[in-house]
Scaffold this motif. Structure first.
Motif, mmCIF file in Angstrom:
data_model
loop_
_atom_site.group_PDB
_atom_site.id
_atom_site.type_symbol
_atom_site.label_atom_id
_atom_site.label_comp_id
_atom_site.label_asym_id
_atom_site.label_seq_id
_atom_site.Cartn_x
_atom_site.Cartn_y
_atom_site.Cartn_z
ATOM 1 N N ALA A 3 0.818 -1.219 0.000
ATOM 2 C CA ALA A 3 0.000 0.000 0.000
ATOM 3 C C ALA A 3 0.850 1.266 0.000
ATOM 4 C CB ALA A 3 -0.929 -0.007 1.204
ATOM 5 N N ILE A 4 1.947 1.269 0.740
ATOM 6 C CA ILE A 4 2.804 2.472 0.803
ATOM 7 C C ILE A 4 3.417 2.751 -0.561
ATOM 8 C CG2 ILE A 4 4.904 3.445 1.804
ATOM 9 C CD1 ILE A 4 4.176 1.964 4.392
ATOM 10 N N ALA A 5 3.902 1.707 -1.224
ATOM 11 C CA ALA A 5 4.491 1.892 -2.553
ATOM 12 C C ALA A 5 3.447 2.393 -3.542
ATOM 13 C CB ALA A 5 5.105 0.585 -3.040
ATOM 14 N N LEU A 6 2.230 1.887 -3.450
ATOM 15 C CA LEU A 6 1.163 2.336 -4.344
ATOM 16 C C LEU A 6 0.823 3.806 -4.101
ATOM 17 C CD1 LEU A 6 -0.879 1.650 -6.536
ATOM 18 C CD2 LEU A 6 -2.463 0.962 -4.728
ATOM 19 N N ILE A 7 0.741 4.205 -2.846
ATOM 20 C CA ILE A 7 0.455 5.607 -2.510
ATOM 21 C C ILE A 7 1.572 6.512 -3.027
ATOM 22 C CG2 ILE A 7 0.265 7.241 -0.589
ATOM 23 C CD1 ILE A 7 -1.259 4.971 0.907
ATOM 24 N N LEU A 8 2.832 6.097 -2.824
ATOM 25 C CA LEU A 8 3.959 6.896 -3.321
ATOM 26 C C LEU A 8 3.958 6.975 -4.843
ATOM 27 C CD1 LEU A 8 6.833 5.750 -0.952
ATOM 28 C CD2 LEU A 8 5.667 7.963 -0.969
ATOM 29 N N LEU A 9 3.613 5.891 -5.490
ATOM 30 C CA LEU A 9 3.560 5.883 -6.951
ATOM 31 C C LEU A 9 2.479 6.831 -7.465
ATOM 32 C CD1 LEU A 9 4.552 4.670 -9.619
ATOM 33 C CD2 LEU A 9 2.866 2.859 -9.311
ATOM 34 N N ILE A 10 1.311 6.797 -6.845
ATOM 35 C CA ILE A 10 0.225 7.697 -7.245
ATOM 36 C C ILE A 10 0.608 9.148 -6.984
ATOM 37 C CG2 ILE A 10 -2.144 8.389 -6.702
ATOM 38 C CD1 ILE A 10 -2.733 5.374 -6.266
ATOM 39 N N ALA A 11 1.206 9.421 -5.815
ATOM 40 C CA ALA A 11 1.620 10.791 -5.488
ATOM 41 C C ALA A 11 2.670 11.300 -6.463
ATOM 42 C CB ALA A 11 2.149 10.850 -4.057
ATOM 43 N N ALA A 12 3.643 10.466 -6.795
ATOM 44 C CA ALA A 12 4.683 10.878 -7.743
ATOM 45 C C ALA A 12 4.107 11.116 -9.132
ATOM 46 C CB ALA A 12 5.781 9.820 -7.799
ATOM 47 N N THR A 13 3.173 10.271 -9.541
ATOM 48 C CA THR A 13 2.553 10.420 -10.860
ATOM 49 C C THR A 13 1.737 11.705 -10.948
ATOM 50 O OG1 THR A 13 2.454 8.017 -11.090
ATOM 51 C CG2 THR A 13 1.035 9.322 -12.543
ATOM 52 N N LEU A 14 0.911 11.951 -9.932
ATOM 53 C CA LEU A 14 0.103 13.179 -9.929
ATOM 54 C C LEU A 14 0.975 14.426 -9.835
ATOM 55 C CD1 LEU A 14 -2.872 12.098 -7.640
ATOM 56 C CD2 LEU A 14 -2.873 12.400 -10.126
ATOM 57 N N GLY A 15 1.972 14.385 -8.965
ATOM 58 C CA GLY A 15 2.867 15.538 -8.825
ATOM 59 C C GLY A 15 3.631 15.827 -10.099
ATOM 60 N N SER A 16 4.122 14.778 -10.743
ATOM 61 C CA SER A 16 4.845 14.969 -12.000
ATOM 62 C C SER A 16 3.934 15.532 -13.082
ATOM 63 C CB SER A 16 5.449 13.643 -12.466
ATOM 64 O OG SER A 16 6.382 13.175 -11.531
ATOM 65 N N GLY A 17 2.683 15.078 -13.104
ATOM 66 C CA GLY A 17 1.719 15.617 -14.062
ATOM 67 C C GLY A 17 1.425 17.087 -13.828
ATOM 68 N N LEU A 18 1.318 17.475 -12.565
ATOM 69 C CA LEU A 18 1.078 18.887 -12.249
ATOM 70 C C LEU A 18 2.252 19.762 -12.681
ATOM 71 C CD1 LEU A 18 -0.564 18.566 -8.723
ATOM 72 C CD2 LEU A 18 -1.653 19.359 -10.819
ATOM 73 N N ILE A 19 3.469 19.313 -12.421
ATOM 74 C CA ILE A 19 4.648 20.084 -12.811
ATOM 75 C C ILE A 19 4.756 20.139 -14.343
ATOM 76 C CG2 ILE A 19 7.172 20.169 -12.695
ATOM 77 C CD1 ILE A 19 5.667 21.004 -10.126
ATOM 78 N N ALA A 20 4.459 19.029 -15.020
ATOM 79 C CA ALA A 20 4.480 19.028 -16.486
ATOM 80 C C ALA A 20 3.455 20.018 -17.033
ATOM 81 C CB ALA A 20 4.203 17.625 -17.020
ATOM 82 N N GLY A 21 2.287 20.073 -16.409
ATOM 83 C CA GLY A 21 1.271 21.037 -16.826
ATOM 84 C C GLY A 21 1.733 22.471 -16.631
ATOM 85 N N LEU A 22 2.405 22.726 -15.523
ATOM 86 C CA LEU A 22 2.933 24.075 -15.272
ATOM 87 C C LEU A 22 3.943 24.466 -16.340
ATOM 88 C CD1 LEU A 22 3.231 26.534 -13.298
ATOM 89 C CD2 LEU A 22 5.138 25.268 -12.316
ATOM 90 N N PHE A 23 4.861 23.559 -16.677
ATOM 91 C CA PHE A 23 5.850 23.851 -17.721
ATOM 92 C C PHE A 23 5.179 24.066 -19.074
ATOM 93 C CE2 PHE A 23 9.275 21.429 -15.209
ATOM 94 C CZ PHE A 23 9.696 22.594 -14.602
#
Length: 95
Positions: A3-23
């Motif tokens: 569960a921890i790895a899944l939560i970290l994976l989702i958080a990293a994916t969403l965060g990376s998408g937000l930063i990509a959108g900003l760029f």
């Protein structure tokens, strides 16, 4: 995957998408808008953007995706390859 790895994976994916959108927004819209105005006004606008963006909210939102994206358990189940010794072949044979 635990569960921890899944939560970290989702958080990293969403965060990376937000930063990509900003760029994407910055390079496709902000820079084009700044190019349409006179140079002194563009410089003043960019300096105002730089002053406004330097705040704790932007710092946290732009750097938060980095730690989860480098978590070894999110990609290989925690089975990281040990570092090689100097001079060791990249394809070490296990005997």
């Amino acid at each position: 995957m635990n569960a921890i790895a899944l939560i970290l994976l989702i958080a990293a994916t969403l965060g990376s998408g937000l930063i990509a959108g900003l760029f994407c927004v910055f390079s496709n819209f902000m820079m084009r808008a700044l190019a349409r105005i006179p140079t002194p006004a563009g410089i003043a606008a960019m300096q105002a953007i730089n002053r406004a963006i330097l705040n704790p909210a932007f710092l946290i939102s732009s750097s938060a995706p980095a730690p989860p994206s480098h978590c070894p358990s999110s990609s290989d189940g925690g089975n990281s390859t040990p570092p090689r010794s100097p001079g060791q072949s990249p394809v070490a044979r296990h005997t």
